[in-house]
Design a protein around this motif. Sequence first.
Motif, mmCIF file in Angstrom:
data_model
loop_
_atom_site.group_PDB
_atom_site.id
_atom_site.type_symbol
_atom_site.label_atom_id
_atom_site.label_comp_id
_atom_site.label_asym_id
_atom_site.label_seq_id
_atom_site.Cartn_x
_atom_site.Cartn_y
_atom_site.Cartn_z
ATOM 1 N N THR A 1 0.778 -1.262 -0.051
ATOM 2 C CA THR A 1 0.031 -0.050 -0.123
ATOM 3 C C THR A 1 0.818 1.385 0.128
ATOM 4 N N GLY A 2 2.391 0.848 -0.041
ATOM 5 C CA GLY A 2 2.987 2.342 0.034
ATOM 6 C C GLY A 2 4.313 1.638 0.376
ATOM 7 N N CYS A 3 4.718 1.947 1.767
ATOM 8 C CA CYS A 3 6.140 1.481 1.893
ATOM 9 C C CYS A 3 6.129 1.542 3.359
ATOM 10 N N ARG A 4 7.117 0.661 3.918
ATOM 11 C CA ARG A 4 7.526 0.475 5.465
ATOM 12 C C ARG A 4 8.766 1.015 5.519
ATOM 13 N N VAL A 5 9.141 1.796 6.424
ATOM 14 C CA VAL A 5 10.458 2.431 6.650
ATOM 15 C C VAL A 5 10.737 2.005 8.080
ATOM 16 N N SER A 6 12.081 1.294 8.290
ATOM 17 C CA SER A 6 12.471 0.826 9.594
ATOM 18 C C SER A 6 13.944 1.359 9.864
ATOM 19 N N ILE A 7 14.197 1.658 10.928
ATOM 20 C CA ILE A 7 15.437 2.001 11.463
ATOM 21 C C ILE A 7 15.993 1.062 12.240
ATOM 22 N N GLU A 8 17.155 0.368 11.994
ATOM 23 C CA GLU A 8 17.677 -0.571 12.810
ATOM 24 C C GLU A 8 18.952 -0.047 13.586
ATOM 25 N N HIS A 9 19.112 -0.251 14.839
ATOM 26 C CA HIS A 9 20.214 0.355 15.430
ATOM 27 C C HIS A 9 20.810 -1.049 15.916
ATOM 28 N N ASP A 10 22.179 -0.925 16.011
ATOM 29 C CA ASP A 10 23.179 -2.108 16.500
ATOM 30 C C ASP A 10 24.296 -1.188 17.335
ATOM 31 N N PHE A 11 24.037 -1.354 18.657
ATOM 32 C CA PHE A 11 25.120 -0.852 19.494
ATOM 33 C C PHE A 11 25.472 -1.713 20.874
ATOM 34 N N HIS A 12 26.739 -1.849 20.734
ATOM 35 C CA HIS A 12 27.310 -2.545 21.928
ATOM 36 C C HIS A 12 28.562 -2.124 22.520
ATOM 37 N N PRO A 13 28.068 -1.148 23.477
ATOM 38 C CA PRO A 13 29.259 -0.363 24.402
ATOM 39 C C PRO A 13 29.611 -1.173 25.345
ATOM 40 N N PRO A 14 30.962 -0.976 25.976
ATOM 41 C CA PRO A 14 31.351 -1.897 26.912
ATOM 42 C C PRO A 14 30.348 -2.103 28.094
ATOM 43 N N VAL A 15 29.462 -1.424 28.287
ATOM 44 C CA VAL A 15 28.441 -1.407 29.682
ATOM 45 C C VAL A 15 27.123 -1.592 29.147
ATOM 46 N N PRO A 16 26.580 -2.779 28.844
ATOM 47 C CA PRO A 16 25.352 -2.931 28.225
ATOM 48 C C PRO A 16 24.142 -2.489 28.997
ATOM 49 N N LEU A 17 23.976 -2.035 30.076
ATOM 50 C CA LEU A 17 22.800 -1.034 30.495
ATOM 51 C C LEU A 17 22.950 0.213 29.803
ATOM 52 N N PHE A 18 24.297 0.699 29.535
ATOM 53 C CA PHE A 18 24.184 2.041 28.960
ATOM 54 C C PHE A 18 23.510 1.971 27.791
ATOM 55 N N ALA A 19 23.568 1.027 26.864
ATOM 56 C CA ALA A 19 22.968 0.806 25.509
ATOM 57 C C ALA A 19 21.421 0.692 25.613
ATOM 58 N N GLU A 20 20.763 0.135 26.804
ATOM 59 C CA GLU A 20 19.466 0.128 27.057
ATOM 60 C C GLU A 20 19.048 1.612 27.228
ATOM 61 N N ILE A 21 19.811 2.340 28.245
ATOM 62 C CA ILE A 21 19.439 3.499 28.615
ATOM 63 C C ILE A 21 19.357 4.508 27.328
ATOM 64 N N VAL A 22 20.319 4.570 26.511
ATOM 65 C CA VAL A 22 20.528 5.208 25.148
ATOM 66 C C VAL A 22 19.190 5.013 24.394
ATOM 67 N N ASP A 23 19.235 3.776 24.248
ATOM 68 C CA ASP A 23 18.125 3.426 22.997
ATOM 69 C C ASP A 23 16.575 3.718 23.701
ATOM 70 N N ARG A 24 16.377 3.567 24.961
ATOM 71 C CA ARG A 24 15.084 3.766 25.658
ATOM 72 C C ARG A 24 14.732 5.263 25.423
ATOM 73 N N TRP A 25 15.729 6.211 26.090
ATOM 74 C CA TRP A 25 15.496 7.599 26.343
ATOM 75 C C TRP A 25 16.090 8.496 25.259
ATOM 76 N N PHE A 26 16.749 8.058 24.409
ATOM 77 C CA PHE A 26 17.236 8.886 23.410
ATOM 78 C C PHE A 26 17.143 8.430 21.948
ATOM 79 N N VAL A 27 17.585 7.264 21.661
ATOM 80 C CA VAL A 27 17.277 6.837 20.382
ATOM 81 C C VAL A 27 16.029 6.506 19.719
ATOM 82 N N ARG A 28 15.117 5.946 20.509
ATOM 83 C CA ARG A 28 13.859 5.577 20.074
ATOM 84 C C ARG A 28 12.925 6.738 19.907
ATOM 85 N N PRO A 29 12.931 7.856 20.798
ATOM 86 C CA PRO A 29 12.317 8.961 20.702
ATOM 87 C C PRO A 29 12.658 9.773 19.655
ATOM 88 N N ILE A 30 13.719 9.969 19.380
ATOM 89 C CA ILE A 30 14.331 10.807 18.083
ATOM 90 C C ILE A 30 14.051 10.031 16.924
#
Length: 170
Positions: free
Chosen positions: A106-135
Motif C-alpha cells: 500500500t506504500g512502503c515500510r520504513v524501518s530504522i535498525e540500531h546495533d550498539f554494543h558499548p562496554p557497559v550493556p546497561l548504557f545501551a538500554e538507557i541510550v536506546d530507550r531515552w534517546f534513540v527511540r524517541p528521536i
Amino acid sequence: MQSSVWIDVAATPEVVFRLACDVTRWPDLLPHYVSVRVLDAARPDGSAVARMVARRPLIDVLGLGLPVTWQARVWNEPATRRLRFVHVAGATKGMSVTWRIEPNGTGCRVSIEHDFHPPVPLFAEIVDRWFVRPIARRTLATFRALAEAVTAAAGATGESERPPLTNPST
C-alpha cells in the motif's frame, strides 16, 4: 543491543528515499533537528562524516527538548533505498544504523535498525530507550507526514511526486 523502529507510509519508497537521503536537508525538513554539518565530505568510499544535533523532546507541548549530538559516517545506497550511519564520536560511538525503505503493498515500510554494543550493556538500554527511540520515532513520523503530503499534492495536481524543499509546517 539491537533495536528497531518502523512506520508504514502511504507513499512510494522512492518518494521517502528522495526526502530522506540528503541528511544535510534534515534541519529544514525535521523540526527536531537543529543542525547537520558535514565535517569531511571527501571520503574515498563516497561517504561523509557529519555532526548532527537533534532535540529529544522532554515537554512536547511547550516545545522543550534536550539537545543530543553525535558524529556519524553517512552514506546512502540508492539501489536498495537504504541510508547508513556509523557513529564515530559521541556517547553512541560505534553504533551502526540502517534505514530500510521497502514496498509493502500500500506504500512502503520504513524501518530504522540500531546495533550498539558499548562496554557497559546497561548504557545501551538507557541510550536506546531515552534517546534513540524517541528521536527515531519522531523522525519517522515527520518523514511519513512529508511523504504523504507530497504524494497527495502530486495526485491532486497530476504532477510527478517531488519532495518539498522545506517542512510545510514551518
